[in-house]
Design a protein around this motif. Structure first.
Motif, PDB file in Angstrom:
ATOM      1  N   SER A   1      50.784  -1.597  34.292  1.00  0.00           N
ATOM      2  CA  SER A   1      51.017  -2.065  32.926  1.00  0.00           C
ATOM      3  C   SER A   1      52.374  -1.586  32.420  1.00  0.00           C
ATOM      4  O   SER A   1      52.738  -0.420  32.573  1.00  0.00           O
ATOM      5  N   GLY A   2      53.133  -2.517  31.837  1.00  0.00           N
ATOM      6  CA  GLY A   2      54.439  -2.184  31.294  1.00  0.00           C
ATOM      7  C   GLY A   2      55.550  -2.192  32.315  1.00  0.00           C
ATOM      8  O   GLY A   2      56.709  -1.941  31.968  1.00  0.00           O
ATOM      9  N   GLN A   3      55.226  -2.501  33.580  1.00  0.00           N
ATOM     10  CA  GLN A   3      56.241  -2.487  34.633  1.00  0.00           C
ATOM     11  C   GLN A   3      56.331  -3.829  35.360  1.00  0.00           C
ATOM     12  O   GLN A   3      56.986  -3.927  36.394  1.00  0.00           O
ATOM     13  N   GLY A   4      55.669  -4.854  34.812  1.00  0.00           N
ATOM     14  CA  GLY A   4      55.660  -6.148  35.468  1.00  0.00           C
ATOM     15  C   GLY A   4      55.854  -7.283  34.490  1.00  0.00           C
ATOM     16  O   GLY A   4      56.363  -7.099  33.372  1.00  0.00           O
ATOM     17  N   LEU A   5      55.420  -8.466  34.894  1.00  0.00           N
ATOM     18  CA  LEU A   5      55.606  -9.689  34.113  1.00  0.00           C
ATOM     19  C   LEU A   5      54.252 -10.350  33.923  1.00  0.00           C
ATOM     20  O   LEU A   5      53.513 -10.538  34.888  1.00  0.00           O
ATOM     21  N   ARG A   6      53.933 -10.713  32.660  1.00  0.00           N
ATOM     22  CA  ARG A   6      52.636 -11.294  32.347  1.00  0.00           C
ATOM     23  C   ARG A   6      52.816 -12.621  31.626  1.00  0.00           C
ATOM     24  O   ARG A   6      53.897 -12.961  31.156  1.00  0.00           O
ATOM     25  N   ARG A   7      51.715 -13.378  31.502  1.00  0.00           N
ATOM     26  CA  ARG A   7      51.730 -14.708  30.913  1.00  0.00           C
ATOM     27  C   ARG A   7      52.358 -14.719  29.522  1.00  0.00           C
ATOM     28  O   ARG A   7      53.116 -15.618  29.181  1.00  0.00           O
ATOM     29  N   GLY A   8      52.086 -13.723  28.705  1.00  0.00           N
ATOM     30  CA  GLY A   8      52.586 -13.725  27.338  1.00  0.00           C
ATOM     31  C   GLY A   8      53.971 -13.150  27.160  1.00  0.00           C
ATOM     32  O   GLY A   8      54.469 -13.076  26.028  1.00  0.00           O
ATOM     33  N   ASP A   9      54.624 -12.748  28.239  1.00  0.00           N
ATOM     34  CA  ASP A   9      55.951 -12.156  28.121  1.00  0.00           C
ATOM     35  C   ASP A   9      57.000 -13.202  27.746  1.00  0.00           C
ATOM     36  O   ASP A   9      56.858 -14.398  28.040  1.00  0.00           O
TER      37      ASP A   9
ATOM     38  N   GLU B   1      66.216   3.579  16.029  1.00  0.00           N
ATOM     39  CA  GLU B   1      65.611   2.255  16.196  1.00  0.00           C
ATOM     40  C   GLU B   1      64.862   2.177  17.513  1.00  0.00           C
ATOM     41  O   GLU B   1      65.384   2.518  18.572  1.00  0.00           O
ATOM     42  N   SER B   2      63.619   1.721  17.471  1.00  0.00           N
ATOM     43  CA  SER B   2      62.835   1.518  18.683  1.00  0.00           C
ATOM     44  C   SER B   2      63.095   0.120  19.224  1.00  0.00           C
ATOM     45  O   SER B   2      63.093  -0.863  18.475  1.00  0.00           O
ATOM     46  N   LEU B   3      63.320   0.024  20.524  1.00  0.00           N
ATOM     47  CA  LEU B   3      63.589  -1.258  21.165  1.00  0.00           C
ATOM     48  C   LEU B   3      62.362  -1.810  21.889  1.00  0.00           C
ATOM     49  O   LEU B   3      62.421  -2.893  22.454  1.00  0.00           O
ATOM     50  N   GLY B   4      61.291  -1.060  21.900  1.00  0.00           N
ATOM     51  CA  GLY B   4      60.110  -1.491  22.637  1.00  0.00           C
ATOM     52  C   GLY B   4      59.225  -2.419  21.837  1.00  0.00           C
ATOM     53  O   GLY B   4      59.421  -2.615  20.636  1.00  0.00           O
ATOM     54  N   PRO B   5      58.216  -3.007  22.500  1.00  0.00           N
ATOM     55  CA  PRO B   5      58.026  -2.934  23.955  1.00  0.00           C
ATOM     56  C   PRO B   5      58.990  -3.858  24.684  1.00  0.00           C
ATOM     57  O   PRO B   5      59.166  -5.004  24.286  1.00  0.00           O
ATOM     58  N   TRP B   6      59.586  -3.342  25.732  1.00  0.00           N
ATOM     59  CA  TRP B   6      60.588  -4.118  26.470  1.00  0.00           C
ATOM     60  C   TRP B   6      60.687  -3.546  27.876  1.00  0.00           C
ATOM     61  O   TRP B   6      61.115  -2.402  28.059  1.00  0.00           O
ATOM     62  N   THR B   7      60.267  -4.321  28.861  1.00  0.00           N
ATOM     63  CA  THR B   7      60.380  -3.935  30.264  1.00  0.00           C
ATOM     64  C   THR B   7      61.701  -4.461  30.806  1.00  0.00           C
ATOM     65  O   THR B   7      61.984  -5.656  30.690  1.00  0.00           O
TER      66      THR B   7
ATOM     67  N   ALA C   1      60.454  -0.826  42.238  1.00  0.00           N
ATOM     68  CA  ALA C   1      59.800   0.458  41.958  1.00  0.00           C
ATOM     69  C   ALA C   1      58.533   0.244  41.153  1.00  0.00           C
ATOM     70  O   ALA C   1      58.390  -0.739  40.417  1.00  0.00           O
ATOM     71  N   ARG C   2      57.604   1.171  41.280  1.00  0.00           N
ATOM     72  CA  ARG C   2      56.423   1.197  40.428  1.00  0.00           C
ATOM     73  C   ARG C   2      55.897   2.616  40.387  1.00  0.00           C
ATOM     74  O   ARG C   2      56.085   3.399  41.317  1.00  0.00           O
ATOM     75  N   ALA C   3      55.247   2.946  39.290  1.00  0.00           N
ATOM     76  CA  ALA C   3      54.676   4.282  39.114  1.00  0.00           C
ATOM     77  C   ALA C   3      53.564   4.173  38.094  1.00  0.00           C
ATOM     78  O   ALA C   3      53.834   4.040  36.894  1.00  0.00           O
TER      79      ALA C   3
END
Length: 529
Positions: free
Chosen positions: A213-221, A289-295, A334-336
């Protein structure tokens, strides 16, 4: 050993289904309501497919035929996305021109590719007009204007009926070509077939879907490239995003404030860029300023853990993707699951269909096999060297961790042998960037009569006009020596403080330029540590 069985009696009307880029568009318009945003344009996928067909019709009417090369010179836009599909789908070859090369190099790439037609943004009209007389193969050109002037791309697309009929052809036909961005000699031309691009798209999409989660690409991105579309197909992500029917945002030129504004307005959640662009985004944001959520996938050069941690504090999830122009490009990601920064800064795990091995006999060089790697350059000798022994030679020194992830230690040409020990320039750079007052760092090796080579550092101060304290730099690096994380031979004897580091046309630190600068700068221009 027996002989594998091969199906020799298919049904008489069976469809062989060649892997062509046009098949990535199957069903997409019916399965998404997402938009493609570019400048003043907001297009549905239905409109995109219509415009792709109109562009192919227009080029055909202008005399472009299967096998011809069409050069494109543009900033990231919906028009470029249309070229990604229309030109290869009609059997022609898309040449993505690196507009950051010198005029002489751009002329060279157009000549070597044999381009017969060009599509160019108004910003590049003076350059194109200047070099066109030297390119007799060019039979026509269309300006890619934002507005609908009579002879512009938009006006011509609007006036052209979508009548082109896309047919099947050999999946091994060349779909795209471009030139690598090396720092020596002329750029080298690489080629990619329809089959290669389709397989890369499928493997990359599968990998991104399998990320934590947060390290890939999903339908709603919402996808926005921050790697130029002329550079290795923007890492292949426009093909993935289009195949999946995601909302896409094309930002034009890369102004950091504009990128941040688009991120906020369009709710961008997935991007990719080089570390330089990431640095610019962090510097351009308002305090706190927060830039998230942004992968954000980072490639092109090493991602320093210190920069990744700074990005995380700003709300960004950064991870490394590894590849090169010759690899189409992605071969590892990469992934973790726990979000460990050190793990996310590795080159990562080979994606499906990629075989990777480290060749100890070649100094730890990383060798690759995958179905989408370029089969060679325009030069036979260079092609043979690239594929010596049946493996693609990356020129990277690598190691494989216990969990199977790849770590890039250095470039073969940049690793430093000093005092009989091999020292990684990347390792020194990452440690320097962790020290107070250092925003960026680059290390090169220089000949030394006593030690063979010695590392020299170039740093950019975190605050303009406030050079880092050299005593603190030495003390900081010595702590790593004392802890056994760094060889004592790796401590640079000289540090040059620069306003900016020289970079190649795709954002990599140009170490050749640093070596040239070192040869001409006075010795007292550096600080001794």
């Amino acid at each position: 050993m027996g002989t594998p069985r091969i199906l020799t009696t298919p049904a008489e009307d069976a469809y062989a289904y060649p892997l062509l880029l046009r098949h990535l568009l199957a069903n997409v318009a019916r399965q998404t309501s997402a938009e493609i945003v570019s400048g003043q344009w907001r297009l549905t996928y239905d409109a995109l497919l219509d415009r792709v067909t109109r562009l192919a019709t227009l080029l055909s009417e202008r005399g472009v035929r299967a096998g011809d090369t069409v050069a494109v010179m543009d900033w990231d836009s919906h028009r470029y996305l249309e070229c990604y599909f229309a030109i290869p789908m009609m059997g022609a070859v898309l040449q993505t021109v690196n507009v950051r090369l010198s005029p002489a190099q751009i002329e060279y790439t157009l000549r070597e590719s044999g381009a017969v037609f060009a599509l160019h943004h108004a910003d590049f009209a003076p350059l194109f007009d200047a070099i066109q007389p030297n390119l007799p193969a060019i039979r026509g050109a269309i300006p890619m204007e934002e507005d609908a002037k009579a002879d512009s791309y938009e006006a011509l697309i609007a006036a052209t009926a979508p009548s082109f009929r896309f047919e099947d052809f050999d999946e091994n036909a060349i779909a795209t070509t471009f030139h690598t961005t090396g720092t020596t000699g002329n750029p080298k031309q690489v080629f990619f077939s329809h089959r290669q691009l389709v397989l890369h798209t499928l493997a990359l999409a599968a990998t991104l879907a399998n990320q934590p989660s947060g390290q890939g690409l999903r339908r709603g991105d919402v996808y926005m490239p921050m790697t130029p579309m002329f550079h290795v197909h923007a890492w292949g992500l426009p093909f993935v995003a289009t195949m999946l029917g995601l909302k896409q945002v094309y930002p034009g030129r890369y102004d950091p404030r504009r990128l941040l504004a688009l991120k906020e307005r369009e709710r961008v959640s997935f991007s990719h860029c080089v570390p330089t662009i990431l640095r610019m985004l962090l510097d351009a944001r308002d305090d706190g300023e927060s830039l998230g959520p942004w992968t954000v996938i980072i490639g092109g050069s090493a991602l320093a853990p210190a920069l990744a941690e700074e990005a995380a504090r700003a709300g960004l999830s950064t991870l490394v993707g590894f590849g090169m122009s010759e690899t189409g490009p992605v071969v590892a990601l990469a992934r973790a699951p726990g979000g460990d920064v050190a793990d996310l800064c590795r080159a990562g795990f080979p994606i499906p269909l990629v075989h990777a091995r480290v060749d100890a006999e070649r100094g730890g060089e990383l060798l690759l096999r995958a179905p989408w790697l370029t089969q060679g350059y325009g030069s036979q000798a260079a092609s043979d060297a690239l594929w010596e022994g049946g493996w693609l030679h990356t020129g990277d020194v690598a190691a494989t961790d216990g969990d199977g992830a790849i770590r890039i230690v250095d470039r073969l040409k940049d690793v430093i042998k000093t005092g009989g020990e091999w020292v990684s320039s990347i390792a020194i750079e990452e440690l320097l960037m962790e020290l107070p007052g250092v925003a960026e760092a680059a290390i090169i090796g220089v000949p030394d009569g006593k030690w063979g080579e010695r590392p020299v550092a170039f740093v950019v101060a975190a605050a303009a006009g406030s050079p880092p304290d050299t005593k603190l730099l030495r003390e900081g690096l010595m702590r790593h020596v004392d802890a056994g994380r760094l060889s004592g031979y790796a401590i640079p004897e000289r540090v040059f403080v620069l306003e900016t580091l020289p970079r190649t046309s795709v954002g990599k630190v140009d170490k050749r330029a640093l070596r040239a600068r070192l040869a001409t700068d006075a010795a007292n221009a550096a600080m001794t540590i």
